[in-house]
Write an enzyme that holds these catalytic residues in place. Sequence first.
Site, short mmCIF file in Angstrom:
data_model
loop_
_atom_site.label_atom_id
_atom_site.label_comp_id
_atom_site.label_asym_id
_atom_site.label_seq_id
_atom_site.Cartn_x
_atom_site.Cartn_y
_atom_site.Cartn_z
N CYS A 1 0.83 -1.20 0.00
CA CYS A 1 0.00 0.00 0.00
C CYS A 1 0.87 1.25 0.00
O CYS A 1 1.80 1.38 0.80
CB CYS A 1 -0.91 0.00 1.23
SG CYS A 1 -2.04 1.39 1.29
N ARG B 1 -12.61 0.33 -4.45
CA ARG B 1 -12.04 0.31 -3.10
C ARG B 1 -11.63 1.71 -2.64
O ARG B 1 -11.57 1.99 -1.44
CB ARG B 1 -10.83 -0.63 -3.09
CG ARG B 1 -10.29 -0.88 -1.68
CD ARG B 1 -9.18 -1.92 -1.71
NE ARG B 1 -8.99 -2.49 -0.39
CZ ARG B 1 -8.23 -1.97 0.57
NH1 ARG B 1 -7.58 -0.84 0.33
NH2 ARG B 1 -8.12 -2.53 1.74
#
Length: 502
Positions: free
Chosen positions: A319, A418
């Site tokens: 991430c 998302r």
Amino acid sequence: MAFFYSEPSHTFNEYLLVPGYSSAECQTKNVSLRTPLVKYKKGEEPAITMNIPLVSAIMQSVSNDTMAVALAREGGVSFIYGSQTIENEAAMVKRVKDYKAGFVKSDSNISPEATLQDVIKLKEKTGHSTMAVTDNGTADGKLLGIVTGRDYRVTRMEPSTKVKEFMTPFNKLVYAKEGVTLKEANDMIWDNKLNALPIINENQQLLYFVFRKDYESAKDNPNELLDESKRYVVGAGINTRDYAERVPALIEAGADVLCIDSSEGFTEWQKITIEWIREHYGENVKVGAGNVVDRDGFRFLAEAGADFIKVGIGGGSICITREQKGIGRGQATATIEVAQARDEYYEETGIYIPICSDGGIVHDYHMTLALAMGADFIMLGRYFSRFDESPTNKVVINGQYMKEYWGEGSARARNWQRYDMGGDSKLSFEEGVDSYVPYAGSLKDNVALSLNKIKSTMCNCGALSILDLQQNAKITLVSSTSIVEGGAHDVVLKDSVPNQNK
């Protein structure tokens, strides 16, 4: 003016557990890792309790039906990734719910017109030496034969040799018909000294394999997580866009629990999604939400009706949300604050909402720290992506076996839902990377090792359950110097000494 936190946020790597008194009962065999997955009222039992505190991440490179079955066998839950069509996700869920323990859908299939070279490539891809030869090369085609490592010799045969020339043909196979019980199948395997028994229907179509090696492994899964119908428990990811179509399909397929897959959960979109589920299904459908990193975020989702709440923004190994947007919080600090909010909410309402620590796990001991800090269970991506059961390819990089691993915010995943903030239906910029992780082998072996470490550490802390650990653990911040002290230091490791005989 803006609100400033007076203290910096911390990662798991900045903490250590301090040993507590360990009684004679503190042995790993006595430790229970059972933990609630969904909310429950004081004095009642949760609708779903896991036997281990691990769930796999809602990611293309982690959680498919193969991973779901493997993790349920160990007592945890996989959340099938939602960044695919509704039909495909529902089909994955259904395959998990239809899975018959011991009866394995073949994932190594080949046609009779394929070549030895194709066999070798398929074996490298799946790692399996037993292959079904079917008329169309699929798992449910008409069974024409089987190929195993005993049917060919790479050094003595041409790579172009057709499979039909060296396979064991159907008329020489021992097989069973649809409806055979697992005990009957195992008896046939032992009586005929087989490694694999194909199960076919009346049209000679392949249904399953029963493997000799699975006979023992079936007895080695005392923690397997089953529903009331003795089927494996499975979760599924949803988004805040197409929930009105996706949720009914997943529920019909048999999903036991849903989770909104989002990088940031403190939004009206999640509230709207949960409210829609409650309006149409009441409390019967369990849905988790998140992610959040503070008390306010937890409170918002708790009052919206979430059954569990995920904690963590920007701490995943792939991430890059913090780099791209400057949003996030150290995972340890986030877990501690949200756990406190969870306990306060429980005191006020009598409703316990489990929290899931999602991200920031680098070493196995970080799992124990997350639990001690208040997490009820842990969501893992990189950890599970390394195993045979993850859906990605195993490749060789610089002489080392690796597995592909990419984030849901990467261009490869293209999971714009998302990161949706109500704008255009596209991924404006990447919040995840495409990468490799070292291949680690089977899920079962690795999870067993990690759980043993957790149990051993819990014993050092004098805790025989996760609740004991949360109530009695002693946790200390560590300095940068003590972090160095914790590893090998002031010695020359043998692996780093040049070999003078070379």
